[in-house]
Design an enzyme around this catalytic site. Structure first.
Site, PDB file in Angstrom:
ATOM      1  CB  SER A   6      28.341 107.626   3.564  1.00 34.02           C
ATOM      2  OG  SER A   6      26.947 108.761   4.105  1.00 34.02           O
ATOM      3  CG  HIS A  26      24.366 104.537   5.602  1.00 35.98           C
ATOM      4  ND1 HIS A  26      24.031 105.282   4.448  1.00 35.98           N
ATOM      5  CD2 HIS A  26      25.420 105.484   6.196  1.00 35.98           C
ATOM      6  CE1 HIS A  26      24.795 106.439   4.043  1.00 35.98           C
ATOM      7  NE2 HIS A  26      25.563 106.684   5.181  1.00 35.98           N
ATOM      8  CG  ASP A  50      21.665 103.597   3.469  1.00 32.40           C
ATOM      9  OD1 ASP A  50      21.103 104.153   4.392  1.00 32.40           O
ATOM     10  OD2 ASP A  50      22.502 103.854   2.893  1.00 32.40           O
TER      11      ASP A  50
END
Length: 736
Positions: A560, A679, A647
């Site tokens: 991320s 994600h 995601d």
């Protein structure tokens, strides 16, 4: 709803919005590790003690470990930093599989106990009797795909609630299992919606409050929902707020939203000419908006609890008399924000608070708990976490967390004759592995900020047990997501894997990480690829200066925001790193901010303030200057990218566009895409696959040892659109 849940309403805003890029984390009695530092979507439904951030969770099906190559036969470069031939190679599956059991939770009446455990390799909820310590438990859910990661009891004592999305899309539904009939009911059976559990109160055993964005995808309306019948009744339509704060009587007490200048605004419902209106109650400036907020109420409902950093740096815990306006300080720490709260299950009094600077520390406020904590500390080493309590408060479930072993769970009997009965160990095999310690260390940034960091070293590299190995080692800089999250001390499977392969591993709480006060947090404003990256460089320089890291063998990796930091490292400072691993990281801040999930829209003023304005010409120019996609031609070192196709936060396009740009410029890149992930990588088989590719990639570039990929792709669903031939064993594994 427990008092802690109300106290965590503000934290929920933080975890659901501030950590929207990946720092969102569940409670620390861990469940199944996704990719490094990438959160798995989860809704907390009732941990009695819960840190604001706690590592993305961990878990393990029973299966034979892969055949491993002995250390002296493991493919690697000829040059080794030191001899690890006597340290066994730890199979990936033992670190990244599902736990045998996890998340012990008592029913409110204390008669039953629930936990997570695999069924045919997939995590499900099991329920058994407390009298048998859960030995008679049976699975009550029937997931056969990605597994269930969070659950909670309803106050009926006959229903277990859990949330589930589809392949990582984060469009969660709320489910209830009737333990009498074994019926599993989807309580929110609508398409293309996201449901959130807002409140669970013992005053209404058959009902819960949920937020549902079925009317407007950007806004969640509040409903009262019957867990037995599935019938729902609208409680509060959302006219445009980020969220609501309700009490135990299911009364809406406050609405919260973000102001155009990135502050917070709390409003109370009122009535004007027979119509509902909202009256401003409390306005919080942008500097304090992420560290101040109303969190919940005491039993009377006349006292509100709040986290407050106004006129100070760190977030203290205060009480606010809603009638008189009087504020009282409950607890504070000059180095760390409040990170956890322990409250009485029915009286709603604050009994203990936790602070986490380098390690978590508890401040016991209620003297009646002093004997309990003293007793629990005598039972086992490790950080203590109370994971559930009965309404009578006669029974607790307790987790002991450590950095070099599994989490142990106990059933604790309070009263005059205290007793702690062992329930289970999350991953018993960990106790037999050559795991290493995690060392907290505080590193100075170039401007004087203190960066709380965590270092793990290969077994045998530091004979004195200290921070310095006998000679410099290849280093992996493991960058956490968020960025409004933090790294913690504790068991970290990626640290253990990499240390076992011969690398020093360093995780850094760079500026913008949460828990260290508002000054530290706000020091990151509009500093993506700026001072936030300087912090990472400063910690690498520290490791080199201390003789920990070989300057020619430093890798950067993360998920991320950590993936974004990896791309920044390889484009902005390509001379510093010899390779990088980006997991679900954004490549362009402009396209990232233009494609957020609809339900994040109320939070966008804060994103504009903290990251940059994607809706003005000047702001777009600034964001483009901080976007790795625009500097692809600077990449000279090997890059591995992992991405989930579903995601909702960092869309697949973020990975696709940088891979395309690199291919057009004939720059090598390996791209691993998971069609059934979001994600982060929740399914164990997908974790095995990506981590197998990762360690082979790192061995190729850092010279450490690795477990050959072998059959690591079996059971996984993945595609490798680019660079399969660049990493040893990948093409052969694909053929299997």
């Amino acid at each position: 709803m427990t008092a802690l849940q109300r106290l965590l309403c503000w934290i929920t805003f933080s975890l659901a919005t501030l950590a929207w890029l990946g720092g969102c984390t569940p409670s620390s009695d861990k469940v199944a590790p996704p990719s490094p530092n990438v959160s798995t979507p989860e809704v907390s439904l009732g941990d009695e003690t819960k840190p604001m951030e706690a590592k993305p969770a961990e878990t393990k099906p029973e299966m034979k470990p892969e055949t491993t190559t002995p250390a002296e036969e493991t493919p690697a470069t000829e040059k080794k930093a030191f001899d690890m031939s006597d340290v066994p190679l730890i199979p990936r599956r033992k670190l990244f599989g599902n736990p045998e059991m996890a998340r012990a939770r008592l029913s409110p009446d204390g008669k039953q106990i629930a936990y997570l455990a695999p069924v045919d390799g997939v995590l499900n909820v099991w329920v058994g009797s407390t009298a048998s310590l859960g030995r008679d438990a049976r699975p009550i859910t029937k997931d056969a795909h990605r597994g269930i990661r969070s659950f909670n009891w309803s106050y009926t004592n006959n229903h277990v609630l859990y949330t589930q999305d589809k392949d990582g899309d984060e469009n969660f539904h709320v489910y209830a299992v009737n333990l009498t009939t074994d019926e599993i009911k989807d309580l929110t059976p609508l398409e293309n919606i996201r449901a959130e559990i807002d409140n669970v109160s013992e005053l209404f055993p058959n009902e819960i409050l949920i937020g549902l964005n079925d009317r407007n995808p950007q806004l969640h309306d509040l409903y009262r929902l019957n867990v037995e019948t599935g019938e729902k009744e609208l409680l509060q339509e959302n006219p445009g707020f980020a969220g609501f704060l309700t009490d135990d009587n299911y009364k809406v007490r406050f609405a919260m939203t973000y102001t155009p200048d990135a502050g917070q605004l709390y409003l109370t419902p009122t009535e004007v000419d027979g119509k509902q209106d909202w009256k401003e109650f409390l306005k919080i400036g942008a500097a304090d908006a992420m560290t101040t907020g109303i969190a919940g109420f005491d039993k009377s409902g006349d006292i509100a609890y709040m986290f407050d950093s106004r006129d100070r740096n760190t977030a203290a815990l205060k009480s606010l008399d809603l009638k008189s306006g009087e504020e009282k300080l409950i607890a504070e720490n000059d180095k760390a924000d409040i990170s956890g709260v322990l409250t009485h299950p029915t009286e709603k009094t604050i009994q203990a608070v936790a602070f986490n600077y380098e390690r978590q520390e508890w401040d016991i406020l209620d003297k009646s708990l002093e004997a309990d904590f003293a007793f629990l500390k005598e039972q086992e080493d490790g950080e203590i976490q109370i994971t559930s309590r009965t309404l009578k408060d006669d029974l607790w479930t307790v987790a002991y967390l450590r950095d070099d072993g599994p989490i142990d769970f106990y059933l604790y009997h309070r009263g005059d004759e205290k007793k702690a009965e062992f329930l289970f160990s999350s991953q018993p095999e960990l106790a037999e592995l050559p795991l290493v310690k995690m060392h907290p260390v505080v590193i100075d940034a170039r401007d004087g900020l203190k960066l709380v960091s965590y270092l793990s070293l290969p077994k045998g590299s530091n004979p004195d047990g200290g921070l310095k190995p006998t000679q410099p080692l290849p280093l992996v800089l493991d960058v956490h997501g968020g960025p409004w999250a933090r790294d913690d001390w504790g068991f970290n499977p990626m640290h253990q894997l990499l240390a076992n392969r011969g690398y020093a591993v360093l995780s850094v709480n760079y500026r913008g990480s949460t828990g260290f006060g508002k000054d530290f947090l706000n020091a990151a404003n509009k500093e993506w690829a700026g001072k936030m990256h300087d912090d990472l460089l400063d910690t690498v320089d520290w490791a080199i200066a201390q003789g920990i890291a070989d300057p020619d063998k430093v890798a950067i990796m993360g998920g991320s925001y950590g993936g974004y930091a990896t791309l920044v490292g390889l484009t902005f400072t390509p001379e510093k790193f010899c390779c990088g691993v980006d997991i679900v990281g954004p490549s362009s801040l402009v396209t990232l901010l233009n494609n957020v999930p609809p339900y994040w829209m109320p939070f966008m003023p804060v994103m504009k303030d903290k990251v940059g304005d994607h809706e003005t010409e000047e702001g777009i120019k600034f964001l483009n200057e901080r976007s790795p996609l625009n500097f692809v031609d600077k990449i000279t070192k090997p890059l591995l990218i992992g991405q989930g196709a579903n995601d909702p936060r960092v869309k697949q396009a973020e990975a696709d566009q940088i891979v395309k740009a690199m291919e057009e410029k004939k720059i090598p890149v390996t791209y691993v895409l998971f069609p059934e992930e979001g994600h982060g990588f929740a399914k164990p088989e997908n974790r095995f696959a990506f981590n197998a590719v990762t360690e082979a990639f790192l061995a190729e570039n850092l010279g450490g040892r690795y477990e050959p990929i072998g059959d690591a792709f079996v059971g996984a669903k993945l595609e490798i659109p680019a660079g399969a031939s660049d990493i040893p064993g990948v093409e052969a594994a694909l053929k299997k």
